[in-house]
Design a protein around this motif. Structure first.
Motif, mmCIF file in Angstrom:
data_model
loop_
_atom_site.group_PDB
_atom_site.id
_atom_site.type_symbol
_atom_site.label_atom_id
_atom_site.label_comp_id
_atom_site.label_asym_id
_atom_site.label_seq_id
_atom_site.Cartn_x
_atom_site.Cartn_y
_atom_site.Cartn_z
ATOM 1 N N ASP A 284 -2.188 -4.853 -6.305
ATOM 2 C CA ASP A 284 -3.137 -4.143 -5.451
ATOM 3 C C ASP A 284 -3.186 -4.760 -4.053
ATOM 4 O OD1 ASP A 284 -5.391 -2.196 -5.120
ATOM 5 O OD2 ASP A 284 -6.420 -4.075 -4.657
ATOM 6 N N THR B 148 -3.600 -7.601 -11.402
ATOM 7 C CA THR B 148 -3.619 -6.192 -10.954
ATOM 8 C C THR B 148 -2.295 -5.479 -11.226
ATOM 9 O OG1 THR B 148 -2.959 -6.639 -8.640
ATOM 10 C CG2 THR B 148 -5.331 -6.659 -9.137
ATOM 11 N N SER C 103 0.901 3.489 -11.531
ATOM 12 C CA SER C 103 0.428 2.399 -10.663
ATOM 13 C C SER C 103 0.621 1.028 -11.331
ATOM 14 C CB SER C 103 -1.051 2.604 -10.298
ATOM 15 O OG SER C 103 -1.874 2.515 -11.452
ATOM 16 N N LYS D 2 -8.274 -2.518 -10.678
ATOM 17 C CA LYS D 2 -7.185 -2.674 -9.711
ATOM 18 C C LYS D 2 -7.688 -2.530 -8.270
ATOM 19 C CE LYS D 2 -2.251 -1.359 -9.417
ATOM 20 N NZ LYS D 2 -1.488 -2.011 -10.507
ATOM 21 N N THR D 3 -8.650 -3.391 -7.922
ATOM 22 C CA THR D 3 -9.200 -3.408 -6.556
ATOM 23 C C THR D 3 -9.320 -4.860 -6.092
ATOM 24 O OG1 THR D 3 -11.548 -3.643 -7.134
ATOM 25 C CG2 THR D 3 -10.635 -1.384 -7.139
ATOM 26 N N ASP E 167 0.823 -1.200 0.000
ATOM 27 C CA ASP E 167 0.000 0.000 0.000
ATOM 28 C C ASP E 167 0.865 1.262 0.000
ATOM 29 O OD1 ASP E 167 -2.541 1.194 -0.052
ATOM 30 O OD2 ASP E 167 -2.529 1.510 2.113
ATOM 31 N N ALA F 283 -4.600 1.787 -11.820
ATOM 32 C CA ALA F 283 -5.672 1.988 -10.846
ATOM 33 C C ALA F 283 -6.572 3.133 -11.298
ATOM 34 C CB ALA F 283 -5.075 2.295 -9.485
#
Length: 209
Positions: A190, A168, A185, A127-128, A29, A173
């Motif tokens: 992710d 991902t 990103s 991208k979640t 993250d 994102a």
């Protein structure tokens, strides 16, 4: 079939795996988001762990509802409302049940995904967590419909979720803090999809044990 006691084992083991991976999730993250996913998830699931003994005599729906409310009230950022909504929607379809049949599990995941889509205004390919969760659900559903055991269905779901996490890395994102990075990103996995994968993996391993 998943008994109530097996469900409690699954939840305890999820709390454990989130704790073991809190730094990994936080590092993921930090690269594309707020850098707090692991910290927030660990805080929420530590609270879940503390709640488990208080609900061990309840039905599956009541257990999942308690988990949902705990996550919503303790997990910061977007993860609390999203995971909390998922558990809450799942709880609603198994209210009063002491064990979960194949159809129950399919309905739970279906409702959980609908809840996340509604709450996060997201869809697969952005991208979640949905990029791991939706392929996992599709495998669970088709595998159970083919007559496979719950364990086999989740083994396949684990592979699908892992592939979703890899996917991902290849897309940019368009949701959340990571969307500010745009094309930068790409190349990063992710964190939400990763925590979802860890949960699916834990369900598979607990059912196999």
């Amino acid at each position: 079939m998943i008994t109530r006691d097996k469900l409690l084992d699954i939840l305890k083991n999820i709390a454990k795996i989130i704790q073991e991976n809190r730094q990994f999730l936080t590092d993921l993250d930090a690269a594309i988001g707020d850098g707090d996913h692991g910290i927030n998830m660990n805080k929420g699931f530590r609270a879940v762990e503390e709640k488990i003994d208080t609900v061990k005599d309840k039905d599956c729906g009541a257990i999942l509802k308690t988990i949902a409310m705990t996550l919503i009230s303790t997990v910061g950022g977007a993860s609390g409302p999203l995971y909390g909504t998922a558990f809450l929607k799942a709880a609603m379809v198994v209210n009063g049940k002491m064990e979960l049949e194949n159809d129950d599990v399919v309905k739970m995941f279906d409702e959980a995904i609908k809840g996340i889509v509604m709450r996060g205004k997201a869809e697969k390919g952005e991208k979640t967590m949905l990029d791991a969760l939706i392929p996992a659900f599709e495998e669970i559903k088709s595998s159970l419909q083919d007559g496979n055991t719950m364990s086999e269905a989740f083994n396949r779901a684990q592979k699908a979720a892992a592939d979703g996490v890899e996917y991902t890395k290849t897309i940019k994102a368009t949701k959340g803090r990571a969307s500010y990075l745009g094309d930068r990103s790409i190349g990063h996995q992710d964190p939400g999809a990763t925590s979802t994968y860890l949960m699916i993996k834990t369900i598979a391993e607990t059912l196999n044990s």
